[in-house]
Scaffold this motif. Structure first.
Motif, short mmCIF file in Angstrom:
data_model
loop_
_atom_site.label_atom_id
_atom_site.label_comp_id
_atom_site.label_asym_id
_atom_site.label_seq_id
_atom_site.Cartn_x
_atom_site.Cartn_y
_atom_site.Cartn_z
N HIS A 1 0.64 -1.34 0.01
CA HIS A 1 -0.13 0.14 0.03
C HIS A 1 0.76 1.34 -0.12
N ALA A 2 1.27 1.53 -1.28
CA ALA A 2 2.51 2.78 -1.29
C ALA A 2 1.84 4.13 -1.01
N VAL A 3 0.61 4.18 -1.67
CA VAL A 3 0.12 5.97 -1.26
C VAL A 3 -1.22 5.68 -0.71
N GLY B 1 9.99 13.48 1.86
CA GLY B 1 9.80 12.02 2.78
C GLY B 1 10.85 11.37 2.77
N SER B 2 10.72 10.15 3.67
CA SER B 2 11.94 9.32 3.50
C SER B 2 11.83 8.25 2.45
N SER B 3 12.96 7.64 2.37
CA SER B 3 12.93 6.60 0.98
C SER B 3 11.79 5.59 1.25
N GLY B 4 11.14 5.41 0.09
CA GLY B 4 10.16 4.36 0.02
C GLY B 4 8.82 4.90 0.56
N CYS B 5 8.51 6.05 0.77
CA CYS B 5 7.21 6.57 1.46
C CYS B 5 6.04 6.94 0.40
N GLY B 6 6.44 6.83 -1.01
CA GLY B 6 5.34 6.68 -1.83
C GLY B 6 5.39 8.10 -2.82
N LYS B 7 6.56 8.54 -2.65
CA LYS B 7 6.83 9.97 -3.60
C LYS B 7 6.77 9.70 -5.11
N THR B 8 7.60 8.70 -5.50
CA THR B 8 7.54 8.43 -6.94
C THR B 8 6.32 8.01 -7.31
N SER B 9 5.60 7.07 -6.56
CA SER B 9 4.54 6.29 -6.81
C SER B 9 3.47 7.51 -7.16
N THR B 10 3.43 8.56 -6.31
CA THR B 10 2.35 9.46 -6.48
C THR B 10 2.61 10.48 -7.59
N PHE C 1 1.65 6.77 -15.50
CA PHE C 1 2.35 5.29 -15.51
C PHE C 1 1.77 4.27 -14.96
N GLU C 2 1.19 4.71 -13.78
CA GLU C 2 0.62 3.82 -12.89
C GLU C 2 -0.76 3.98 -12.60
N GLU C 3 -1.65 3.21 -12.52
CA GLU C 3 -3.15 3.47 -12.38
C GLU C 3 -3.40 3.84 -10.95
N ASP D 1 11.41 14.48 -10.34
CA ASP D 1 11.64 13.32 -9.26
C ASP D 1 13.06 13.53 -9.04
N GLU D 2 13.42 14.13 -8.05
CA GLU D 2 14.82 14.11 -7.28
C GLU D 2 15.67 14.70 -8.61
N PRO D 3 15.50 15.77 -9.09
CA PRO D 3 15.99 16.29 -10.43
C PRO D 3 17.62 16.76 -10.09
N THR E 1 12.18 15.83 -3.35
CA THR E 1 13.58 15.87 -3.15
C THR E 1 13.86 15.44 -1.63
N HIS E 2 15.16 14.90 -1.25
CA HIS E 2 15.53 14.52 -0.04
C HIS E 2 16.38 15.67 0.75
N ASP E 3 16.56 16.98 -0.09
CA ASP E 3 17.11 17.80 0.47
C ASP E 3 16.24 18.98 1.08
N1 LIG Z 1 6.22 -1.30 -9.01
C1 LIG Z 1 6.13 -1.71 -7.99
N2 LIG Z 1 5.74 -2.85 -7.59
C2 LIG Z 1 5.46 -3.10 -6.06
N3 LIG Z 1 5.87 -2.27 -5.08
C3 LIG Z 1 6.31 -0.98 -5.67
C4 LIG Z 1 6.42 -0.58 -7.17
N4 LIG Z 1 7.01 0.41 -7.12
C5 LIG Z 1 7.07 0.76 -5.81
N5 LIG Z 1 6.69 0.00 -4.74
C6 LIG Z 1 6.65 0.20 -3.41
O1 LIG Z 1 5.99 1.16 -3.04
C7 LIG Z 1 6.59 1.91 -2.07
C8 LIG Z 1 6.65 3.41 -2.56
O2 LIG Z 1 7.77 3.43 -3.45
P1 LIG Z 1 8.02 4.80 -4.02
O3 LIG Z 1 8.91 4.50 -5.49
O4 LIG Z 1 6.90 5.55 -4.44
O5 LIG Z 1 9.15 5.56 -2.96
P2 LIG Z 1 9.85 6.96 -3.06
O6 LIG Z 1 9.15 7.66 -2.15
O7 LIG Z 1 9.94 7.31 -4.46
O8 LIG Z 1 11.32 6.44 -2.50
P3 LIG Z 1 12.76 6.94 -2.91
O9 LIG Z 1 12.85 8.35 -2.12
O10 LIG Z 1 13.47 6.05 -2.55
O11 LIG Z 1 12.76 7.18 -4.22
C9 LIG Z 1 7.76 1.31 -1.56
O12 LIG Z 1 7.55 0.41 -0.52
C10 LIG Z 1 8.20 0.61 -2.91
O13 LIG Z 1 8.74 -0.72 -2.62
#
Ligand SMILES: Nc1ncnc2c1ncn2[C@@H]1O[C@H](COP(=O)(O)OP(=O)(O)OP(=O)(O)O)[C@@H](O)[C@H]1O
Ligand SMILES: [Mg+2]
Lengths: 374, 285
Positions: free
Chosen positions: A23-25, A42-51, A58-60, A164-166, A197-199
């Motif tokens: 559950h990424a977002v 936000g910290s790594s893996g918190c769902g920024k890129t997913s958003t 690119f993602e539904e 995304d983290e340009p 950004t992380h900065d």
């Molecule tokens: N294609 C995918 N399939 C399954 N899980 C995914 C997928 N993409 C991301 N995730 C998971 O969703 C969560 C959020 O990922 P996301 O890439 O959005 O993080 P982020 O905030 O961009 O992190 P970072 O700062 O490291 O780039 C993570 O737990 C990741 O493992």
């Protein structure tokens, strides 16, 4: 000039099947105004890129809706969303030169050749990549690829720019220079942008507002000053600010004219009741256990006060970080002068009521900032 | 660079030579045979010394086979033409069908995509002989037996799974974000497929195509059963050299040399792509 307002409404993203997936977002609602730059922190893996990927298409979205200027876009294919994006992994197209990579969206938009050339020249100058325009992506460095990828996004007249983290790969000096130029570029054109950004410096400098995310949840969405002075919860409190906020578990005793905060190891902080808004007292009376947050630069060394023992003392060239042991935990103090203190020295510290941030220890929700209710 | 001693270099040379001799000897021997008459080929003990003759090649190219007993017509050049037509047709058809399918399998994973892909691959597991009987009956019903179209269709079954599975791997190796970057730059997925995915997977597609071509070219059993004399490829055509008056080793050898030439030339020409294709890294964004 095409700028527009973005609206996310209760957006969820679950990768895989609902029951076992990631559950990424979670239930993300936010609005980005036309011409605004929002920093997503936000910290790594918190769902920024997913958003960002959901906004770009690119993602539904698993549920919820995304609108630009009131038009739902979350079911349109990427090509019809009119969104530009700089990818975390750069994703330059290997068979094209840097120049063509930057220009291809303009070419497909059928702009005049001269217009394309002058825009590429401008962006390349802005990002200091003029000298590599005719090279291929494999033959340039990571930082150069990153700037090429940023250029490819900035050059477009999109409704929305997702970055995304340009600048993650660049050295601080260049980053500082580019930061200013990019902000000018975006503002001059009235573009709307979301910048991951992380900065924190970058977020503060570029973002009109900052969205703080953690574990898929939007924690707080506010200006930099508000995030710093009135964190909505303990997470934002500790996440924003360098070095991070000092945190202590405390319980409250309300006396007739004073407020006692009881910390571990029998340390007690005493304040006059008049130093707080009566509503703060009302609130903390109901919450026996709370978390006390103090920013490192808000702690003062004083002639009298509570005692802390120095554990380490570091001069960083422009400020001193004094790490002390206090109330069974660690208290970091920042001073702007060089301080001569040794391990084991005992110092008296004073913490003003105005600098206290109180949080509910169970829900982590902020109760008060200084004398005011949160 | 690591230093290598002269002895090591020498030993390596010897080892490589041995390997080459081992693998190349049969081909070398066949090439020698193709320049000999049946008599010199069959003498005991065999020898490397003989007077070269072009009779075998002449017979193949003119289509007149002179044996001790009689002169008969052979259709070798026609067989060659058939082989080219069938193999090229099958590979093209398999590429047209297989490359988009491979892309779809690589990019759009659904619950069943793995099963479907495996089913397609499993065609390769079935022994051809088992498939042949029903196929012959179907072909007769459909009026496809002994047509080029029908043969290409069957050949394409050999090529498609190969192409599908190899090319899918190459597509999976291309970073999706490179494609997304192109798509939000104002292109449809089909344009992206054509302009980004296919060129990036190009070496892989070439490698898969070449491999499929070799498989198709070397096929024997389908053509033997499903095609009549005038549509048969070289693999089947070579049977003609087993005549009533004996086996024409010299001509068989010449036929082999001629029939491996196109694949060999193709392989040499495509070597660059093959190496590139097999070392994947080239397509990583
Ligand atoms: N294609 C995918 N399939 C399954 N899980 C995914 C997928 N993409 C991301 N995730 C998971 O969703 C969560 C959020 O990922 P996301 O890439 O959005 O993080 P982020 O905030 O961009 O992190 P970072 O700062 O490291 O780039 C993570 O737990 C990741 O493992
Ligand atoms: Mg990310």
């Amino acid at each position: 000039m095409s700028t527009s307002q973005l609206q996310l409404h209760r957006v969820d993203k679950i990768y895989g099947v609902a029951s076992t997936g990631v559950h990424a977002v979670k239930d993300l609602s936010m609005q980005v105004n036309a011409g605004e730059i929002v920093a997503l922190l936000g910290s790594s893996g918190c769902g920024k890129t997913s958003t960002l990927r959901m906004i770009a298409g690119f993602e539904e979205v698993s549920s919820g809706s995304i609108e630009i200027n009131g038009t739902p876009i979350h079911q349109l294919p990427p090509v019809r969303r009119n969104v530009a994006m700089a990818f975390e992994g750069y994703s330059l197209y290997p068979p094209l030169t840097v120049r063509d990579n930057i220009a291809f969206a303009l070419k497909s938009a059928k702009l005049a050749k001269s217009e394309i050339a002058s825009r590429v020249a401008h962006v390349a100058q802005l990002l200091e990549i003029e000298n590599i325009l005719d090279r291929y992506p494999v033959s340039i460095s990571g930082g150069q690829q990153q700037r090429a990828s940023l250029g490819r996004a900035l050059i477009r007249d999109a409704d929305l720019h997702l970055l995304d983290e340009p600048m993650g790969q660049l050295e601080p000096q260049l980053r500082a220079v580019l930061r200013a130029r990019i902000k000018h570029f975006i503002k001059e054109r009235g573009l709307t942008a979301i910048l991951v950004t992380h900065d924190q410096t970058e977020a503060n400098a570029l973002g009109d507002r900052i969205a703080v995310m953690e574990a898929g949840l939007l924690q707080q969405y506010d200006t930099a000053a508000h995030l710093k002075n009135s964190p909505a919860n303990l997470f934002t409190g500790t996440f924003i600010g360098e070095p991070p906020m000092n945190v202590f578990a405390a319980s409250v005793e309300l006396h007739d004219n004073s407020v006692h905060l009881l910390l571990a190891e029998a340390v007690t902080l005493v304040y006059a009741s008049s130093e707080f808004d009566p509503r703060v007292l009302e609130r903390i009376a109901g919450v026996k256990k709370l978390m006390l947050g103090i920013r490192p630069y808000a702690v003062r060394r004083a002639a009298s006060g509570v005692v802390a023992t120095v554990v380490a003392n570091q001069w960083l060239g422009d400020q001193t970080h004094i790490s002390t042991s206090f109330a069974g935990s660690n208290l970091v103090i920042v001073e702007h002068d060089r301080v001569r203190l040794n391990k084991g020295d005992e110092i008296s510290v004073a913490i003003a009521a105005d600098d206290l941030h109180l949080f509910d220890s169970e829900t982590w929700v902020a109760l008060s900032h200084g004398r005011n209710v949160a | 660079m690591l230093e290598t001693s002269p002895l090591e270099t020498f030993l390596r040379g010897v080892a490589i030579l041995l390997v080459i001799l081992f693998f190349m000897f049969p081909i070398f021997w066949i090439v020698l045979m193709s320049f000999q008459t049946n008599e010199t080929i069959l003498r005991i003990p065999p020898s490397f010394i003989f007077e070269p003759t072009f009779d075998n090649y002449r017979a193949l190219i003119t289509g007149k086979l002179e044996t001790n007993a009689a002169s008969l017509d052979i259709a070798f050049m026609r067989n060659m033409g058939n082989s080219v037509l069938l193999s090229v047709g099958a590979v093209l058809l398999a590429l047209i069908l297989g490359v988009p399918a491979a892309y779809s399998f690589a990019r759009h994973k659904t619950r069943f995509s793995e099963d479907i892909a495996f089913t397609l691959l499993s065609f390769r597991f079935a022994p051809p002989l088992l498939v042949l009987l029903p196929l012959t009956i179907y072909f007769q019903k459909l009026g496809l037996s002994d047509t080029y179209f029908g043969l290409i269709w069957v050949y394409q079954l050999i090529c498609l799974p190969l192409i599908l599975w190899i090319v899918r791997g190459y597509f999976e190796d291309i970073s999706e974000d490179v494609e997304y970057a192109y798509r939000i730059g104002g292109h449809s997925w089909f344009e992206t497929f054509r302009k980004i995915a296919v060129p990036l997977a190009g070496p892989g597609i070439a490698a898969a195509g070449l491999l499929a071509f070799i498989f198709a070219w070397n096929n024997f059993i389908f053509a033997l059963v499903l095609a009549s004399a005038d549509k048969q490829p070289v693999t089947v055509g070579a049977l003609a050299f087993v005549t009533a008056s004996g086996i024409q080793y010299g001509q068989i050898a010449a036929a082999i040399v001629l029939s491996i030439t196109p694949t060999l030339l193709l392989a040499v020409y495509a070597q660059k792509y093959l190496v590139e294709g097999l070392s994947l890294g080239a397509v990583k964004g």
